[in-house]
Design a protein around this motif. Structure first.
Motif, PDB file in Angstrom:
ATOM      1  N   ILE A  41       0.855  -1.182   0.000  1.00 30.25           N
ATOM      2  CA  ILE A  41       0.000   0.000   0.000  1.00 30.25           C
ATOM      3  C   ILE A  41       0.890   1.231   0.000  1.00 30.25           C
ATOM      4  O   ILE A  41       1.778   1.358   0.849  1.00 30.25           O
ATOM      5  CB  ILE A  41      -0.929   0.017   1.228  1.00 30.25           C
ATOM      6  CG1 ILE A  41      -1.922  -1.138   1.165  1.00 30.25           C
ATOM      7  CG2 ILE A  41      -1.666   1.349   1.335  1.00 30.25           C
ATOM      8  CD1 ILE A  41      -2.701  -1.343   2.429  1.00 30.25           C
ATOM      9  N   LEU A  42       0.666   2.099  -0.966  1.00 24.22           N
ATOM     10  CA  LEU A  42       1.441   3.329  -1.076  1.00 24.22           C
ATOM     11  C   LEU A  42       0.573   4.513  -0.676  1.00 24.22           C
ATOM     12  O   LEU A  42      -0.393   4.846  -1.357  1.00 24.22           O
ATOM     13  CB  LEU A  42       1.943   3.506  -2.510  1.00 24.22           C
ATOM     14  CG  LEU A  42       2.858   2.390  -3.027  1.00 24.22           C
ATOM     15  CD1 LEU A  42       3.230   2.655  -4.491  1.00 24.22           C
ATOM     16  CD2 LEU A  42       4.103   2.242  -2.178  1.00 24.22           C
ATOM     17  N   ARG A  43       0.926   5.115   0.423  1.00 22.09           N
ATOM     18  CA  ARG A  43       0.227   6.320   0.880  1.00 22.09           C
ATOM     19  C   ARG A  43       0.920   7.536   0.272  1.00 22.09           C
ATOM     20  O   ARG A  43       1.914   8.027   0.788  1.00 22.09           O
ATOM     21  CB  ARG A  43       0.259   6.422   2.403  1.00 22.09           C
ATOM     22  CG  ARG A  43      -0.552   5.380   3.144  1.00 22.09           C
ATOM     23  CD  ARG A  43      -0.342   5.552   4.647  1.00 22.09           C
ATOM     24  NE  ARG A  43      -1.204   4.678   5.435  1.00 22.09           N
ATOM     25  CZ  ARG A  43      -1.103   4.534   6.769  1.00 22.09           C
ATOM     26  NH1 ARG A  43      -0.160   5.215   7.427  1.00 22.09           N
ATOM     27  NH2 ARG A  43      -1.917   3.720   7.410  1.00 22.09           N
ATOM     28  N   TYR A  44       0.380   8.000  -0.836  1.00 26.61           N
ATOM     29  CA  TYR A  44       0.966   9.172  -1.482  1.00 26.61           C
ATOM     30  C   TYR A  44       0.638  10.433  -0.693  1.00 26.61           C
ATOM     31  O   TYR A  44      -0.439  10.575  -0.112  1.00 26.61           O
ATOM     32  CB  TYR A  44       0.409   9.346  -2.896  1.00 26.61           C
ATOM     33  CG  TYR A  44       0.654   8.191  -3.837  1.00 26.61           C
ATOM     34  CD1 TYR A  44       1.941   7.764  -4.140  1.00 26.61           C
ATOM     35  CD2 TYR A  44      -0.410   7.534  -4.445  1.00 26.61           C
ATOM     36  CE1 TYR A  44       2.160   6.716  -5.025  1.00 26.61           C
ATOM     37  CE2 TYR A  44      -0.207   6.489  -5.330  1.00 26.61           C
ATOM     38  CZ  TYR A  44       1.087   6.079  -5.612  1.00 26.61           C
ATOM     39  OH  TYR A  44       1.284   5.050  -6.487  1.00 26.61           O
ATOM     40  N   GLY A  45       1.578  11.384  -0.730  1.00 25.35           N
ATOM     41  CA  GLY A  45       1.296  12.703  -0.203  1.00 25.35           C
ATOM     42  C   GLY A  45       0.530  13.521  -1.223  1.00 25.35           C
ATOM     43  O   GLY A  45       0.035  13.006  -2.223  1.00 25.35           O
ATOM     44  N   MET A  46       0.441  14.818  -0.986  1.00 25.65           N
ATOM     45  CA  MET A  46      -0.244  15.708  -1.917  1.00 25.65           C
ATOM     46  C   MET A  46       0.565  15.794  -3.206  1.00 25.65           C
ATOM     47  O   MET A  46       1.752  16.135  -3.187  1.00 25.65           O
ATOM     48  CB  MET A  46      -0.399  17.105  -1.308  1.00 25.65           C
ATOM     49  CG  MET A  46      -1.298  17.148  -0.090  1.00 25.65           C
ATOM     50  SD  MET A  46      -1.346  18.798   0.668  1.00 25.65           S
ATOM     51  CE  MET A  46      -2.160  19.732  -0.637  1.00 25.65           C
ATOM     52  N   PHE A  47      -0.073  15.446  -4.319  1.00 25.82           N
ATOM     53  CA  PHE A  47       0.598  15.507  -5.611  1.00 25.82           C
ATOM     54  C   PHE A  47       0.839  16.945  -6.050  1.00 25.82           C
ATOM     55  O   PHE A  47      -0.017  17.816  -5.872  1.00 25.82           O
ATOM     56  CB  PHE A  47      -0.242  14.830  -6.694  1.00 25.82           C
ATOM     57  CG  PHE A  47      -0.334  13.336  -6.576  1.00 25.82           C
ATOM     58  CD1 PHE A  47       0.728  12.578  -6.112  1.00 25.82           C
ATOM     59  CD2 PHE A  47      -1.501  12.684  -6.957  1.00 25.82           C
ATOM     60  CE1 PHE A  47       0.636  11.193  -6.025  1.00 25.82           C
ATOM     61  CE2 PHE A  47      -1.609  11.303  -6.877  1.00 25.82           C
ATOM     62  CZ  PHE A  47      -0.536  10.554  -6.414  1.00 25.82           C
ATOM     63  N   TYR A  48       2.001  17.180  -6.647  1.00 22.55           N
ATOM     64  CA  TYR A  48       2.206  18.420  -7.385  1.00 22.55           C
ATOM     65  C   TYR A  48       2.980  18.087  -8.656  1.00 22.55           C
ATOM     66  O   TYR A  48       3.381  16.953  -8.892  1.00 22.55           O
ATOM     67  CB  TYR A  48       2.926  19.474  -6.542  1.00 22.55           C
ATOM     68  CG  TYR A  48       4.401  19.239  -6.333  1.00 22.55           C
ATOM     69  CD1 TYR A  48       5.342  19.846  -7.149  1.00 22.55           C
ATOM     70  CD2 TYR A  48       4.858  18.408  -5.304  1.00 22.55           C
ATOM     71  CE1 TYR A  48       6.710  19.637  -6.962  1.00 22.55           C
ATOM     72  CE2 TYR A  48       6.211  18.197  -5.107  1.00 22.55           C
ATOM     73  CZ  TYR A  48       7.130  18.798  -5.935  1.00 22.55           C
ATOM     74  OH  TYR A  48       8.469  18.586  -5.758  1.00 22.55           O
ATOM     75  N   GLY A  49       3.187  19.099  -9.478  1.00 22.71           N
ATOM     76  CA  GLY A  49       3.716  18.889 -10.816  1.00 22.71           C
ATOM     77  C   GLY A  49       2.587  19.153 -11.802  1.00 22.71           C
ATOM     78  O   GLY A  49       1.411  19.154 -11.422  1.00 22.71           O
ATOM     79  N   PRO A  50       2.903  19.401 -13.059  1.00 19.91           N
ATOM     80  CA  PRO A  50       1.852  19.676 -14.043  1.00 19.91           C
ATOM     81  C   PRO A  50       0.769  18.606 -14.019  1.00 19.91           C
ATOM     82  O   PRO A  50       1.042  17.417 -14.135  1.00 19.91           O
ATOM     83  CB  PRO A  50       2.621  19.674 -15.369  1.00 19.91           C
ATOM     84  CG  PRO A  50       4.001  20.105 -14.995  1.00 19.91           C
ATOM     85  CD  PRO A  50       4.251  19.499 -13.650  1.00 19.91           C
ATOM     86  N   GLY A  51      -0.470  19.038 -13.831  1.00 21.71           N
ATOM     87  CA  GLY A  51      -1.584  18.112 -13.717  1.00 21.71           C
ATOM     88  C   GLY A  51      -1.905  17.733 -12.291  1.00 21.71           C
ATOM     89  O   GLY A  51      -2.941  17.121 -12.025  1.00 21.71           O
ATOM     90  N   GLY A  52      -1.036  18.112 -11.360  1.00 20.22           N
ATOM     91  CA  GLY A  52      -1.254  17.721  -9.973  1.00 20.22           C
ATOM     92  C   GLY A  52      -1.700  18.841  -9.058  1.00 20.22           C
ATOM     93  O   GLY A  52      -2.338  18.583  -8.046  1.00 20.22           O
ATOM     94  N   TRP A  53      -1.352  20.077  -9.378  1.00 21.55           N
ATOM     95  CA  TRP A  53      -1.685  21.192  -8.489  1.00 21.55           C
ATOM     96  C   TRP A  53      -2.303  22.348  -9.261  1.00 21.55           C
ATOM     97  O   TRP A  53      -2.289  23.485  -8.810  1.00 21.55           O
ATOM     98  CB  TRP A  53      -0.407  21.674  -7.772  1.00 21.55           C
ATOM     99  CG  TRP A  53      -0.403  21.472  -6.296  1.00 21.55           C
ATOM    100  CD1 TRP A  53      -0.617  20.312  -5.625  1.00 21.55           C
ATOM    101  CD2 TRP A  53      -0.150  22.466  -5.285  1.00 21.55           C
ATOM    102  NE1 TRP A  53      -0.492  20.504  -4.273  1.00 21.55           N
ATOM    103  CE2 TRP A  53      -0.207  21.811  -4.032  1.00 21.55           C
ATOM    104  CE3 TRP A  53       0.132  23.825  -5.321  1.00 21.55           C
ATOM    105  CZ2 TRP A  53      -0.004  22.484  -2.833  1.00 21.55           C
ATOM    106  CZ3 TRP A  53       0.340  24.495  -4.125  1.00 21.55           C
ATOM    107  CH2 TRP A  53       0.263  23.828  -2.890  1.00 21.55           C
ATOM    108  N   ASP A  54      -2.839  22.077 -10.437  1.00 25.13           N
ATOM    109  CA  ASP A  54      -3.286  23.155 -11.315  1.00 25.13           C
ATOM    110  C   ASP A  54      -4.321  24.064 -10.654  1.00 25.13           C
ATOM    111  O   ASP A  54      -4.225  25.295 -10.709  1.00 25.13           O
ATOM    112  CB  ASP A  54      -3.852  22.581 -12.613  1.00 25.13           C
ATOM    113  CG  ASP A  54      -2.791  21.861 -13.433  1.00 25.13           C
ATOM    114  OD1 ASP A  54      -1.605  21.943 -13.065  1.00 25.13           O
ATOM    115  OD2 ASP A  54      -3.155  21.219 -14.428  1.00 25.13           O
TER     116      ASP A  54
END
Length: 315
Positions: A171-184
């Motif tokens: 199980i991968l608990r990702y943090g808040m995504f950013y990068g193009p498409g992630g924080w638009d």
């Protein structure tokens, strides 16, 4: 390895497919939308249309693919438009975390799949007491804001169901995504000064670049067992994150509002996200998965990777 990637056209899925192909894996990738088959094909995958909530269709697709591993990235996220109705925004994703997870697990068992990797989330689900940084062994929040209870329950359901299956699971608990498409959406709010810092902004956010999240997922196909936080090396107070991002965008600093104003505008979830949430440690993922984020700090990742014109980017 032959990989069945469920939910391949989301923000991380479109990063994950080409990285899987580059790593030498054969990828069968799913979408719910006929019009996105071409995108997946262009990325190097064998595309298939599947509704994750249709048990028979999921079973048939996994059986036909004959994969060595299943990667569960199914979500239905469309921006965080209303924190006051958080669970309503995540209702479709919550269903995928429950019913979709069950469907994929059943199909994987029937097809003799060896390994199963599933997406979860870290950050606001952490218990909001004690130290500012939590590990995988720390409990999840026993009393989240009312508007987040159903979403946390769906996360907990997934995190119980996957290890209970007779498969090698991660199980991968990702943090808040950013990068193009992630924080638009968030970037636009910061640009327009419509994302104020509530109170002292001392809540801790853990972020991860989408490319780093994809790299951790590939690492999890080969090694590790259990639950991992996939975040960068620098959990940071909300006030620091929003102020720094505004500087990078050459935008005016975020406004500051008292807690009572934040509660009126964004409810208890908004106040909690700004003032009470805890961050997450990536030490276990780095140690056991042999993974390290390329962007160890979100500061450098934002400066290098924001999809903004060069003349509006600092640093």
């Amino acid at each position: 390895m032959r990989v069945f990637l469920a939910g391949a056209t989301g923000a991380i899925g479109t990063r994950l497919v080409p990285q899987l192909v580059a790593a030498g894996h054969s990828v069968v990738a799913t979408t719910r939308t006929q019009s996105k088959l071409g995108l997946l094909s262009d990325l190097g995958a064998e595309p298939v249309v599947v509704d994750g909530l249709d048990a028979a269709a999921v079973g048939e697709a996994v059986a036909a693919a004959e994969p060595d591993a299943v990667v569960h990235q199914m979500t239905a996220l469309a921006g965080m438009s209303d924190l006051r109705r958080f669970d309503r925004t995540f209702a479709a994703t919550n269903q995928l975390r429950r019913v979709g997870t069950d469907n994929l697990l059943a199909a994987a068992r029937a097809a003799g799949v060896r390994r199963f990797v599933a997406q979860s989330f870290t950050g606001w689900p952490n218990e909001r007491v004690g130290g500012p940084i939590k590990s995988e062994s720390d409990p999840l929040d026993p009393s989240p804001p009312k508007a987040q209870r159903e979403t946390l329950a769906a996360i907990e359901y997934l995190e119980r169901a996957v290890p209970a299956a007779p498969l090698e699971s991660v199980i991968l608990r990702y943090g808040m995504f950013y990068g193009p498409g992630g924080w638009d959406d968030m970037l636009e709010l910061v640009r327009r000064r419509r994302l104020p810092i509530v109170g002292d902004g001392s809540g801790i956010w853990s972020l991860v670049h989408l490319d780093d999240a994809a790299a951790a997922t590939i690492a999890a196909l080969d090694r590790g067992h259990g639950t991992y936080n996939v975040v960068d090396d620098e959990p940071a107070p909300v006030a620091d994150v929003l102020t720094t991002v505004a500087e990078i965008l050459s935008a005016k600093p975020p406004r500051r509002v008292p807690v009572w104003v934040g509660r009126l505008a964004a409810g208890e979830v908004g106040v909690s996200m700004m003032t009470r949430v805890r961050g997450s440690s990536n030490a276990r993922a780095k140690r056991e998965l042999g993974w390290a984020p390329r962007w160890a700090s979100w500061r450098d990742g934002f400066r290098a990777g924001l999809d903004v014109p060069a003349d509006t980017r600092r640093g």
